[in-house]
Design an enzyme around this catalytic site. Sequence first.
Site, short mmCIF file in Angstrom:
data_model
loop_
_atom_site.label_atom_id
_atom_site.label_comp_id
_atom_site.label_asym_id
_atom_site.label_seq_id
_atom_site.Cartn_x
_atom_site.Cartn_y
_atom_site.Cartn_z
N ILE A 71 0.83 -1.20 0.00
CA ILE A 71 0.00 0.00 0.00
C ILE A 71 0.87 1.25 0.00
O ILE A 71 1.86 1.35 0.71
CB ILE A 71 -0.96 -0.02 1.22
CG1 ILE A 71 -1.88 1.20 1.20
CG2 ILE A 71 -0.19 -0.11 2.53
CD1 ILE A 71 -2.97 1.14 2.25
N GLY B 241 2.46 3.10 -5.13
CA GLY B 241 2.21 3.70 -6.44
C GLY B 241 1.67 2.77 -7.49
O GLY B 241 1.79 3.06 -8.70
N LYS B 242 1.05 1.67 -7.09
CA LYS B 242 0.54 0.68 -8.05
C LYS B 242 -0.48 1.27 -9.01
O LYS B 242 -0.33 1.19 -10.23
CB LYS B 242 -0.10 -0.51 -7.30
CG LYS B 242 0.80 -1.33 -6.44
CD LYS B 242 0.08 -2.53 -5.88
CE LYS B 242 -1.11 -2.19 -5.01
NZ LYS B 242 -0.70 -1.54 -3.73
N THR B 243 -1.54 1.83 -8.44
CA THR B 243 -2.64 2.29 -9.27
C THR B 243 -2.21 3.43 -10.18
O THR B 243 -2.63 3.51 -11.35
CB THR B 243 -3.83 2.72 -8.39
OG1 THR B 243 -4.20 1.62 -7.54
CG2 THR B 243 -5.02 3.10 -9.24
N ASP C 6 -5.28 -12.35 -28.78
CA ASP C 6 -5.08 -12.36 -30.22
C ASP C 6 -5.52 -11.03 -30.84
O ASP C 6 -5.65 -10.93 -32.05
CB ASP C 6 -5.87 -13.51 -30.87
CG ASP C 6 -5.23 -14.86 -30.52
OD1 ASP C 6 -4.01 -14.90 -30.36
OD2 ASP C 6 -5.98 -15.84 -30.41
N ILE D 149 1.23 7.73 2.12
CA ILE D 149 -0.13 7.49 2.62
C ILE D 149 -0.68 8.75 3.29
O ILE D 149 -1.85 9.12 3.11
CB ILE D 149 -0.13 6.29 3.60
CG1 ILE D 149 0.11 4.99 2.82
CG2 ILE D 149 -1.45 6.21 4.36
CD1 ILE D 149 0.39 3.80 3.70
#
Length: 219
Positions: free
Chosen positions: A15, A18-20, A85, A146
């Site tokens: 958490i 900076g993932k999102t 594909d 945070i």
Amino acid sequence: MNLDSYKYIVVEGPIGVGKTTLVNKIAMHLGGRVLLEQPQANPFLEKFYRDAPRYALSTQMFFLFQRINQLRDFSTTLAQNDLFDSPGHLVADFLLAKDPIFARLTLADEEFKLYQQMYDHLRPQAATPDLVIYLQAEPETLIERIKKRGIEMEASISPEYLARLCESYSRFFYHYDEAPLMIVNNEHLDLAGNDADFSLLLARIDGMRGKREFFNRGE
């Protein structure tokens, strides 16, 4: 392979790392879709931050069901549209396989046994990502990030919990070998606001030669 070659990309990490932000940046760069965790939809999460022992199991089980349902919906879309594909890209900010990290940290032994049974029974056969990007940062840095984003219910997250979480992530990805893995030290990067930093990351991904590489720009 360059980034455009990867159809299903996952960005992971603790958490505040900076993932999102990176997921949205990559999806915009590729013109792809995003698959995001939805912590705001968990009715137990705010209570968990106030009283973790009491609400850990209900919080964890809600997240487990939520992630499973999201991945099942994705798998259905994949089967219908044959995403791999097509020119499309999907960028997600979670791996279902990391779910037990939080469960092991927060659940009592008997609760964890129950959780593990449910996890093993319900876990879908999800598609394997083409690339996983694992973001790292020091617990002190995560605390500051945070605080800056100012989500009230996250204010009680302790440095001790974040340190344990970071250690658990490190152990998990030390053994992870299901997909190509780019480990990124995000301590001194601004992947959202600095185009040069983002371009550096893309170049490192384009230059991957093995299944596991590490990117650390330093100060």
